[in-house]
Design a protein around this motif. Structure first.
Motif, short mmCIF file in Angstrom:
data_model
loop_
_atom_site.label_atom_id
_atom_site.label_comp_id
_atom_site.label_asym_id
_atom_site.label_seq_id
_atom_site.Cartn_x
_atom_site.Cartn_y
_atom_site.Cartn_z
N HIS A 21 22.36 4.03 -9.08
CA HIS A 21 22.95 4.30 -7.99
C HIS A 21 22.18 4.22 -6.75
CE1 HIS A 21 25.54 6.12 -11.49
NE2 HIS A 21 26.46 5.55 -10.64
N ARG A 22 21.24 4.94 -6.77
CA ARG A 22 20.21 4.81 -5.66
C ARG A 22 20.02 3.55 -5.04
NH1 ARG A 22 15.24 8.36 -6.05
NH2 ARG A 22 16.86 10.05 -5.71
N ALA A 23 19.55 2.54 -5.84
CA ALA A 23 19.45 1.08 -5.42
C ALA A 23 20.90 0.43 -4.86
CB ALA A 23 19.14 0.46 -6.49
N VAL A 24 21.85 0.73 -5.40
CA VAL A 24 23.19 0.43 -4.97
C VAL A 24 23.50 0.75 -3.55
CG1 VAL A 24 25.49 0.11 -5.24
CG2 VAL A 24 24.28 -0.28 -7.21
N TYR A 84 31.71 7.11 -5.99
CA TYR A 84 32.74 6.02 -6.40
C TYR A 84 32.70 5.60 -7.84
CZ TYR A 84 34.35 5.09 -1.63
OH TYR A 84 34.81 5.30 -0.35
N PHE A 85 31.42 5.57 -8.37
CA PHE A 85 31.19 5.01 -9.73
C PHE A 85 30.23 6.19 -10.22
CE2 PHE A 85 31.61 1.36 -6.96
CZ PHE A 85 32.86 1.00 -7.42
N PRO A 86 30.82 7.39 -10.90
CA PRO A 86 30.04 8.37 -11.44
C PRO A 86 29.23 8.22 -12.58
CG PRO A 86 32.28 8.99 -11.66
CD PRO A 86 32.26 7.55 -11.30
N ARG A 140 26.76 5.10 -15.14
CA ARG A 140 26.26 3.54 -15.09
C ARG A 140 27.41 2.98 -15.89
NH1 ARG A 140 21.90 0.42 -15.51
NH2 ARG A 140 21.85 -0.98 -17.25
N GLN A 141 28.17 3.27 -16.64
CA GLN A 141 28.96 2.67 -17.44
C GLN A 141 30.32 2.53 -16.54
OE1 GLN A 141 30.85 4.40 -21.03
NE2 GLN A 141 32.38 3.24 -21.03
N ALA A 142 30.60 3.22 -15.60
CA ALA A 142 31.58 3.10 -14.47
C ALA A 142 31.01 1.85 -13.59
CB ALA A 142 31.92 4.31 -13.74
N LEU A 143 29.72 1.97 -13.26
CA LEU A 143 29.14 0.94 -12.30
C LEU A 143 29.15 -0.44 -12.99
CD1 LEU A 143 27.76 0.78 -9.56
CD2 LEU A 143 25.66 1.22 -10.62
N LEU A 144 28.68 -0.56 -14.12
CA LEU A 144 28.69 -1.83 -15.01
C LEU A 144 30.14 -2.30 -14.86
CD1 LEU A 144 26.15 -1.15 -17.73
CD2 LEU A 144 25.92 -2.78 -15.77
N ARG A 145 31.25 -1.51 -15.24
CA ARG A 145 32.70 -1.98 -15.49
C ARG A 145 32.89 -2.48 -13.97
NH1 ARG A 145 36.58 -0.91 -18.81
NH2 ARG A 145 35.43 0.81 -20.00
N ALA A 146 32.67 -1.81 -12.88
CA ALA A 146 33.08 -2.21 -11.64
C ALA A 146 32.45 -3.62 -11.13
CB ALA A 146 32.60 -1.44 -10.59
N ILE A 147 31.14 -3.79 -11.67
CA ILE A 147 30.47 -5.18 -11.33
C ILE A 147 31.36 -6.16 -12.28
CG2 ILE A 147 28.43 -6.46 -11.96
CD1 ILE A 147 26.93 -3.74 -11.64
N ALA A 148 31.68 -5.84 -13.42
CA ALA A 148 32.33 -6.71 -14.39
C ALA A 148 33.60 -7.17 -13.70
CB ALA A 148 32.65 -6.30 -15.81
#
Length: 190
Positions: free
Chosen positions: A28-31, A45-47, A49-57
């Motif tokens: 999250h920090r890198a993003v 926005y993406f609490p 890691r799973q939510a972050l990966l889903r958002a990327i996909a």
């Protein structure tokens, strides 16, 4: 900046981070840093890691769908469309494709991600098969799959950019590669 604009900015930054640093670098920090937003914004926005990966996909799918793919006019049009898709991978779509390949690797370890990644590839098979039909070729499921698999197999080599490998595979001339691929699968033009 509206919520959707910020969300898109974060998703685009996440793609850049994943493409540039791989799965281990995706934090999250890198993003936040890549997006130029205050610390904690991506986590808001993406609490997870799973939510972050889903958002990327999901963003990768959106960006892929934005690539113009006109209906091919005959075999030459199809070859041109295929060459343009491969050119996008090696050019403006490079980070999106690198992120997608990282998502594929992550999906092999995270079963929840596999259906998202699978839907992207499955749609690609259907789209490229339809393009072959639109070009008037005598399409069978096997022929359509062979063309799509060959295009997919070319992608990592285009991303790595090794000149010897590109030359050996014929990927140093994408127009010729696409024409030769169609000739290998469908025979010479009539």
């Amino acid at each position: 900046m509206g919520n959707q604009d910020r969300r898109d900015r974060l998703r685009d930054a996440a793609i850049e981070v994943l493409a540039g640093q791989g799965g281990r670098g995706l934090t999250h920090r890198a993003v936040d840093g890549a997006a130029g937003v205050p610390p904690g914004t991506a986590k808001n926005y993406f609490p997870t890691r799973q939510a972050l990966l889903r958002a990327i996909a999901e963003r990768c799918v959106e960006l892929y769908r934005e690539i113009p793919t006109p209906a091919p006019l005959g075999r030459d049009g199809l070859a041109g469309m295929m060459a343009a898709l491969l050119s996008d991978v090696a050019g403006p779509g490079r980070n999106r494709m690198l992120a997608y390949l990282e998502l594929q690797a992550e999906a092999s370890r995270s079963p929840w991600l596999a259906p998202l990644v699978d839907s992207i590839a499955a749609a690609d098979f259907a789209t490229i098969e339809q393009a072959q039909r639109s070009a008037g070729l005598p399409v069978t499921r096997q022929r359509a799959a062979a063309v799509t698999l060959a295009l997919h197999a070319a992608i990592p080599h285009l991303l790595a950019g090794g000149s010897s490998t590109l030359a050996a595979a014929g990927l140093d001339d994408l127009d010729r590669f696409a024409r030769d691929l169609l000739e290998s699968v469908y025979g010479p033009p009539e």
